[in-house]
Design a protein around this motif. Sequence first.
Motif, PDB file in Angstrom:
ATOM      1  N   SER A  36      -8.453   1.154  -6.617  1.00 45.29           N
ATOM      2  CA  SER A  36      -6.926   1.130  -6.528  1.00 45.29           C
ATOM      3  C   SER A  36      -6.564   0.425  -8.049  1.00 45.29           C
ATOM      4  O   SER A  36      -5.419   0.923  -8.546  1.00 45.29           O
ATOM      5  CB  SER A  36      -6.429   0.634  -5.234  1.00 45.29           C
ATOM      6  N   ASP A 199     -11.363   2.900   0.764  1.00 44.05           N
ATOM      7  CA  ASP A 199      -9.791   3.499   0.181  1.00 44.05           C
ATOM      8  C   ASP A 199      -8.827   3.327   1.203  1.00 44.05           C
ATOM      9  O   ASP A 199      -7.877   2.631   0.782  1.00 44.05           O
ATOM     10  CB  ASP A 199      -9.756   4.944  -0.522  1.00 44.05           C
ATOM     11  N   PHE A 200      -9.186   3.742   2.364  1.00 45.56           N
ATOM     12  CA  PHE A 200      -8.086   3.698   3.506  1.00 45.56           C
ATOM     13  C   PHE A 200      -7.935   2.312   3.897  1.00 45.56           C
ATOM     14  O   PHE A 200      -6.707   1.925   4.268  1.00 45.56           O
ATOM     15  CB  PHE A 200      -8.599   4.391   4.515  1.00 45.56           C
ATOM     16  N   PHE A 203      -5.432   0.932   1.312  1.00 48.41           N
ATOM     17  CA  PHE A 203      -4.202   1.460   1.520  1.00 48.41           C
ATOM     18  C   PHE A 203      -3.305   1.035   2.867  1.00 48.41           C
ATOM     19  O   PHE A 203      -2.117   0.649   2.805  1.00 48.41           O
ATOM     20  CB  PHE A 203      -4.308   3.051   1.583  1.00 48.41           C
ATOM     21  N   LYS A 204      -4.003   0.677   3.785  1.00 51.15           N
ATOM     22  CA  LYS A 204      -3.305   0.034   4.873  1.00 51.15           C
ATOM     23  C   LYS A 204      -3.010  -1.378   4.544  1.00 51.15           C
ATOM     24  O   LYS A 204      -1.947  -1.776   5.055  1.00 51.15           O
ATOM     25  CB  LYS A 204      -4.502   0.187   6.207  1.00 51.15           C
ATOM     26  N   GLY A 207       0.072  -0.856   2.727  1.00 50.12           N
ATOM     27  CA  GLY A 207       1.227  -0.277   3.467  1.00 50.12           C
ATOM     28  C   GLY A 207       1.574  -1.500   4.349  1.00 50.12           C
ATOM     29  O   GLY A 207       3.014  -1.436   4.528  1.00 50.12           O
ATOM     30  N   MET A 220       2.750   3.423   6.866  1.00 49.91           N
ATOM     31  CA  MET A 220       1.485   3.349   7.585  1.00 49.91           C
ATOM     32  C   MET A 220       1.326   4.661   8.092  1.00 49.91           C
ATOM     33  O   MET A 220       0.142   5.346   8.257  1.00 49.91           O
ATOM     34  CB  MET A 220       1.436   2.095   8.329  1.00 49.91           C
ATOM     35  N   VAL A 223      -0.556   7.086   5.834  1.00 47.61           N
ATOM     36  CA  VAL A 223      -1.845   6.596   5.521  1.00 47.61           C
ATOM     37  C   VAL A 223      -2.591   7.171   6.782  1.00 47.61           C
ATOM     38  O   VAL A 223      -3.681   7.819   6.575  1.00 47.61           O
ATOM     39  CB  VAL A 223      -1.910   5.208   5.193  1.00 47.61           C
ATOM     40  N   GLU A 224      -2.163   6.737   7.939  1.00 45.71           N
ATOM     41  CA  GLU A 224      -2.873   7.036   9.243  1.00 45.71           C
ATOM     42  C   GLU A 224      -3.056   8.416   9.402  1.00 45.71           C
ATOM     43  O   GLU A 224      -4.217   8.991   9.921  1.00 45.71           O
ATOM     44  CB  GLU A 224      -2.239   6.209  10.458  1.00 45.71           C
ATOM     45  N   PHE A 226      -3.065  10.951   7.288  1.00 46.90           N
ATOM     46  CA  PHE A 226      -3.710  11.432   6.331  1.00 46.90           C
ATOM     47  C   PHE A 226      -5.317  11.053   6.879  1.00 46.90           C
ATOM     48  O   PHE A 226      -6.243  12.018   6.627  1.00 46.90           O
ATOM     49  CB  PHE A 226      -3.599  11.109   4.884  1.00 46.90           C
ATOM     50  N   GLU A 227      -5.715   9.859   7.183  1.00 47.42           N
ATOM     51  CA  GLU A 227      -6.829   9.489   7.310  1.00 47.42           C
ATOM     52  C   GLU A 227      -7.517  10.253   8.547  1.00 47.42           C
ATOM     53  O   GLU A 227      -8.686  10.762   8.658  1.00 47.42           O
ATOM     54  CB  GLU A 227      -6.806   7.948   7.644  1.00 47.42           C
TER      55      GLU A 227
END
Length: 290
Positions: A36, A199-200, A203-204, A207, A220, A223-224, A226-227
């Motif tokens: 990132s 990565d997630f 991102f979390k 977020g 969030m 992100v969630e 997408f995950e």
Amino acid sequence: PKSHTLGLPSVEVYNCTARSSGMAVLPDMMLGMSRSMLTMMQFNEQKQDYMDSLANLEEGTDAYTDALEACHRRGADRCVKVANMHRGLYVKAAQFIASLRGGTGDRGVPRPYTDALAVFTDHAPHKSAAEIVEVLKEVLTLGAWPAGKLDAKCSVQSLEDEPIASASLAQVHRAVLQDGTKVAIKVQYPELQKEMASDFAVFKTMGAQIQQMASGYDLMWIVEDFEKNLARELDFLLEAEAASKTADQLSHLAPRVHVPRVLTEHSSTRVLTMELCEGLLKANNPEALR
């Protein structure tokens, strides 16, 4: 997925391979942060490029338009560089940006970006045969391949080293089974799930920090969501089930509509083997479809 607290906001254990291997993938926060940070450096470099290039130009003039177009091209090159470097989730994002052109034209994303990133739809950076062979061996007997030759004890009589297509999550190889059936074998990149989990996790964390700093502004859910959807996409057995159901539901339209047959005995959560259909055209290529 099962949650673990690592001194940060709840970090998920990536568990999309559970059906076949029972393995859960723990995120590597350092890996996610380094990926990132490199991306942020490219973003800041491009932001500064726009500011410097357009600073003394009047909007609407030819000079402004030319400078802006040149900035777009340099920005697109930077995006390609990041996607090539990180692959996985970043290539998935590149594919999404490239797909926006159909709905928004140049009003949404400048054309240099969509044109440059379109390569990731089926010609993303791929892995060598040596790098993906262990994943293939989850469901295929390959002997000493690719270093050595295939023999009669192997699952296939031929398997091409170079993929015929590659995208964000996997690449596809042409092969011929021992009974002469021509197949396309889709194999997931071996390090992908580790990178995705890392990565997630980052991102979390970001977020959660944004939510605290921005008076409850919540990113969030994006992100969630997408995950969750990406975890399903990483399970090729779900894709196999969907293909089989689709074939059943469209069987009355045969032979005008054909869904390639899935060879379940040679498939797993990370390998999908299907009947090979040659000479197909892309649905987004109107000229070829005419």
